[in-house]
Design a protein around this motif. Structure first.
Motif, short mmCIF file in Angstrom:
data_model
loop_
_atom_site.label_atom_id
_atom_site.label_comp_id
_atom_site.label_asym_id
_atom_site.label_seq_id
_atom_site.Cartn_x
_atom_site.Cartn_y
_atom_site.Cartn_z
N LYS A 47 0.66 -1.35 0.10
CA LYS A 47 0.13 0.08 0.03
C LYS A 47 1.32 1.35 0.24
O LYS A 47 2.50 0.99 0.62
N GLU A 48 0.51 2.39 -0.93
CA GLU A 48 0.89 3.78 -0.56
C GLU A 48 1.28 4.20 0.36
O GLU A 48 2.65 4.80 0.95
N GLU A 49 0.49 4.32 1.34
CA GLU A 49 0.38 5.06 2.68
C GLU A 49 1.78 4.27 3.20
O GLU A 49 1.53 4.59 4.77
N LEU A 50 2.15 2.56 3.26
CA LEU A 50 3.25 2.51 4.44
C LEU A 50 3.71 2.93 4.64
O LEU A 50 4.76 2.91 3.44
N ILE A 51 4.68 3.65 5.23
CA ILE A 51 6.03 4.28 5.66
C ILE A 51 6.89 2.95 6.05
O ILE A 51 6.86 2.02 6.90
N LEU A 52 7.57 2.18 4.65
CA LEU A 52 8.46 1.03 5.12
C LEU A 52 10.09 1.60 5.76
O LEU A 52 10.72 3.07 5.28
#
Length: 366
Positions: A47-52
């Motif tokens: 998901k784009e909103e997940l901060i890695l």
């Protein structure tokens, strides 16, 4: 990260003076794309909103050496809500730091096991053996032809080789099989592989096909398998002759990890509570260093929108969110916040979260 003023817990902290169990997600990176995981889209892209991000080492050192100084941490659990712990590049160092200050702790760690070298698993076993007790749970969801149907982008042969490397050097392992319609005919085969790997436990759990946070096509690979897992749990008795100094004490009453809802039924206290926060003085810390009462609230508080509790959690945790970050505050400071020390207890006892306390992980659909 700003300079942190050291404080100790105050008399206003009526929750219990100290944490006794910690659950920590140390990374939001993962090499797999499991279909029901909240970090990806139906087993596809992240998901784009997940901060890695990996857990900050400076925060980890302070958490172990100062924030929990004098506390007896019974269980340290490195779970995989946001990523696989083995993806953290300094995992072995983190474990060695922890046992330097908390040799009394037991370690429980969950992994898909499909990464790293034999040398890493050698070092990992040595680090785990510094704990009073430890157990690394490897997910093996079938044989070579079925395992990766759910555990996408993982390699069956690599996992088996890593389990063998870990146990070869004295690591205590549990092979856990999640049951689906496509793999339930392979239980005996997976059990035989587990025994060959010299693990201590072979356990199973149902897939939560009826409780997933994602929409699933009918007859998909995540259909709930109709199988009695409690009748097929195995504990293997092994002798570790080469590791006479290895502490084999096992303080768990059960030989198996049960399905979550089954375990919770047995975990109710005299007040009917199944809440780990309420019963066990346990907190959840996410990969970004934020402290939460439990993993469910962590998911709600980040970006999962699900069930009736979502709005309630968002509103009630708004105040605590201002100071639940270990990059800015110490753990005692976070827990001394009024929301943790007073409001949460009130809500769990008689307020809006009483239902959450009594039905943890069941009615909220997680």
């Amino acid at each position: 990260m700003r300079a942190i003023e050291r404080t100790t817990l105050t008399k206003d902290f009526n929750w219990g003076k100290q944490v006794t169990n910690l659950q920590i997600d140390i990374t939001s990176f993962c090499n797999a794309r499991c279909g029901a995981c909240i970090r990806n889209k139906n087993g596809d892209e992240v998901k784009e909103e997940l901060i890695l991000e990996h857990f900050d080492m400076e925060v980890w050192e302070r958490l172990a050496s100062e924030d929990t100084r004098g506390w007896v941490i019974g269980d340290l659990t490195l779970n995989g809500n946001w990523g696989d712990p083995m993806m953290h590049p300094k995992l072995v160092q983190m474990l060695n730091i922890w046992t330097r200050y908390h040799p009394e702790s037991s370690l429980y760690l969950h992994t898909n096991g499909s990464m790293r070298s034999e040398k890493f698993w050698n070092d990992m076993a040595k680090a785990c053996r510094r704990f009073t007790n430890h157990l690394v749970v490897f997910s093996v969801d079938g044989m070579k032809d079925t395992h990766a149907i759910y555990r996408r982008y993982t390699e069956f042969d690599k996992i088996i080789a890593n389990i063998k490397a870990f146990t070869k050097y004295g690591g205590r392992a549990n092979v856990m099989m999640t049951l689906f319609e496509h793999n339930k005919h392979q239980i005996k085969e997976v059990e035989a592989v587990a025994k060959e790997c010299r693990v201590l436990y072979f356990t199973m759990r149902h897939s939560h096909g009826d409780n997933l946070l994602v929409e699933l096509p009918e007859n998909s690979y995540r259909i709930f398998a109709n199988y009695d897992v409690e009748e097929h749990q195995t504990r293997f008795e092994h002798q570790f002759e080469d590791f006479e100094d290895y502490r084999m004490s096992d303080n768990r009453d059960s030989d198996v990890y049960l399905d979550m809802t089954d375990a919770l039924k047995d975990a109710r206290d005299e007040n009917g509570s199944v809440c780990p926060w309420y019963n066990d003085r346990q907190v959840q810390i996410d990969p970004w260093g934020k402290v939460w009462p439990c993993c469910h609230v962590s998911l709600y508080g980040t970006y999962i929108e699900n069930a009736d509790l979502t709005q309630e959690v968002d509103q009630s945790f708004l105040e605590a969110r201002k100071m639940n970050n270990l990059k800015e505050f110490t753990l005692p400071q976070v827990l001394s916040n009024k929301w943790f020390s007073e409001n949460l207890n009130d809500a769990l006892n008689e307020g809006s979260w009483k239902k959450c306390r009594e039905q943890c992980g069941v009615e909220c659909g997680v």
